[in-house]
Design an enzyme around this catalytic site. Structure first.
Site, mmCIF file in Angstrom:
data_model
loop_
_atom_site.group_PDB
_atom_site.id
_atom_site.type_symbol
_atom_site.label_atom_id
_atom_site.label_comp_id
_atom_site.label_asym_id
_atom_site.label_seq_id
_atom_site.Cartn_x
_atom_site.Cartn_y
_atom_site.Cartn_z
ATOM 1 N N HIS A 109 4.525 7.050 -5.546
ATOM 2 C CA HIS A 109 4.652 6.606 -4.149
ATOM 3 C C HIS A 109 6.134 6.463 -3.774
ATOM 4 C CE1 HIS A 109 0.406 6.231 -3.713
ATOM 5 N NE2 HIS A 109 0.266 5.184 -4.493
ATOM 6 N N ASP A 148 0.111 13.527 0.544
ATOM 7 C CA ASP A 148 -0.856 13.431 -0.562
ATOM 8 C C ASP A 148 -0.285 14.002 -1.862
ATOM 9 O OD1 ASP A 148 -3.234 12.905 -1.842
ATOM 10 O OD2 ASP A 148 -4.179 14.769 -1.211
ATOM 11 N N LEU A 171 14.243 11.607 17.664
ATOM 12 C CA LEU A 171 12.989 11.865 16.942
ATOM 13 C C LEU A 171 12.172 10.587 16.936
ATOM 14 C CD1 LEU A 171 11.192 13.424 14.777
ATOM 15 C CD2 LEU A 171 12.647 12.367 13.052
HETATM 16 C C1 FPP Z 1 -1.732 9.628 -1.171
HETATM 17 O O1 FPP Z 1 -1.409 10.010 -2.493
HETATM 18 C C2 FPP Z 1 -0.666 8.807 -0.623
HETATM 19 C C3 FPP Z 1 -0.824 7.546 -0.154
HETATM 20 C C4 FPP Z 1 -2.116 6.842 -0.125
HETATM 21 C C5 FPP Z 1 0.322 6.760 0.337
HETATM 22 C C6 FPP Z 1 1.448 7.517 0.993
HETATM 23 C C7 FPP Z 1 2.624 6.637 0.943
HETATM 24 C C8 FPP Z 1 3.864 7.016 0.647
HETATM 25 C C9 FPP Z 1 4.305 8.420 0.486
HETATM 26 C C10 FPP Z 1 4.853 5.936 0.480
HETATM 27 C C11 FPP Z 1 5.985 6.072 1.404
HETATM 28 C C12 FPP Z 1 5.700 5.692 2.764
HETATM 29 C C13 FPP Z 1 6.378 4.755 3.413
HETATM 30 C C14 FPP Z 1 6.160 4.569 4.853
HETATM 31 C C15 FPP Z 1 7.327 3.899 2.712
HETATM 32 P P1 FPP Z 1 -2.447 9.715 -3.655
HETATM 33 O O2 FPP Z 1 -2.024 8.481 -4.347
HETATM 34 O O3 FPP Z 1 -3.846 9.697 -3.108
HETATM 35 O O4 FPP Z 1 -2.241 10.977 -4.567
HETATM 36 P P2 FPP Z 1 -3.335 11.643 -5.512
HETATM 37 O O5 FPP Z 1 -4.388 12.231 -4.602
HETATM 38 O O6 FPP Z 1 -2.570 12.685 -6.240
HETATM 39 O O7 FPP Z 1 -3.860 10.552 -6.381
#
Ligand code: FPP
Length: 254
Positions: A49, A32, A143
């Site tokens: 991301h 997150d 892993l």
């Molecule tokens: C939450 O951050 C994150 C996600 C919804 C997506 C997590 C995905 C990745 C880290 C991409 C990499 C993964 C792979 C498998 C390639 P948010 O956008 O909700 O953050 P915020 O709360 O600060 O807005």
């Protein structure tokens, strides 16, 4: 004279010392803070991301090197479909890119890719890339990287209930025989031990529908560090803290 500054072992201060004989077997992470990371920098969200994918790379390498056996990363929830269409497509694109770019290194490092969630609900290119990565890495033993994709904890529990209820209705299952272990075997995580440690970056104190059944006795570690800034040193600190805790699973210390 009283020395207010106790002598410290510099090495011990700089490098947290992990006891390799008491590592968590299964570490779960809610990735997150990508959006906040991008906002702080005034860059498009997709860059947050993308930077988050880099953090995952580093953490996967660390887990493989250190001897952690299972890492479960929350990459896309059943609720994430509510995000703008371009963000959803960017996330799916990143997944396909990650799987194709990383496959060689994952294989070299003995990492097996698995997934949990309603993965057949992903766009077909993402689903196919995932199935191909699972297949290409299926012999790896060092892993297991479980990617939670189109995953929801409540949905997982509901699906398990439906499955068991159906078997009972068909006469193949005695409802009285449903115990914790049988129930767990109907979840996406069948055969995988519950997480020992759950890491939540970005400072939020919530579970966000992640592994609701499985984390009954999991140790939680929350850090204000945003996921794109999260590196192996943070995971190392989480493990050191985890190793200082006493896990009683509801019992008492003997
Ligand atoms: C939450 O951050 C994150 C996600 C919804 C997506 C997590 C995905 C990745 C880290 C991409 C990499 C993964 C792979 C498998 C390639 P948010 O956008 O909700 O953050 P915020 O709360 O600060 O807005």
């Amino acid at each position: 004279m009283f020395n207010r500054k106790p002598h410290r072992n510099k090495r011990a201060v700089e490098e947290p010392q992990i006891d390799k004989s008491r590592l968590p077997v299964h570490v779960a992470i809610i990735m997150d803070g990508n959006g906040r990371w991008a906002k702080q920098r005034g860059v498009p969200k997709v860059m947050g991301h993308r930077a988050g994918a880099e953090s995952l790379r580093d953490v996967v390498r660390y887990c493989a090197e250190t001897g952690i056996l299972i890492l479960t990363a929350y990459a896309f929830s059943t609720e994430n479909w509510k995000r703008p269409q371009d963000e959803v497509s960017n996330l799916m694109g990143l997944l396909v890119e990650y799987l194709s770019k990383e496959i060689q290194e994952l294989n070299d490092n003995g990492v097996r890719i698995k997934s949990i969630g309603q993965v057949d609900g992903l766009p077909s290119d993402a689903y196919e890339a995932l199935m191909a990565a699972e297949d290409k890495t299926k012999e790896n033993k060092r892993l297991t990287l479980n990617l939670a994709l189109n995953y929801g904890g409540r949905l997982e529990i509901l699906e398990a209930v439906r499955k068991l209820a159906h078997e009972a209705h068909e006469g193949r299952l005695d409802p009285a025989s449903i115990d914790e272990s049988l129930f767990a075997s109907a979840l996406y995580t069948a055969g995988i031990p519950d997480p020992d440690l759950l890491i939540r970056p970005a400072g939020e104190f919530r579970l966000s529908n992640f592994l609701l059944w499985q984390i009954a006795y999991t140790e939680l570690w929350i850090t204000p560090v945003l996921w794109p800034d999260f590196r192996r040193s943070h995971l190392e600190q989480a493990i050191v803290d985890y190793q200082c805790r006493e896990r009683r699973f509801g019992g008492r210390k003997s």
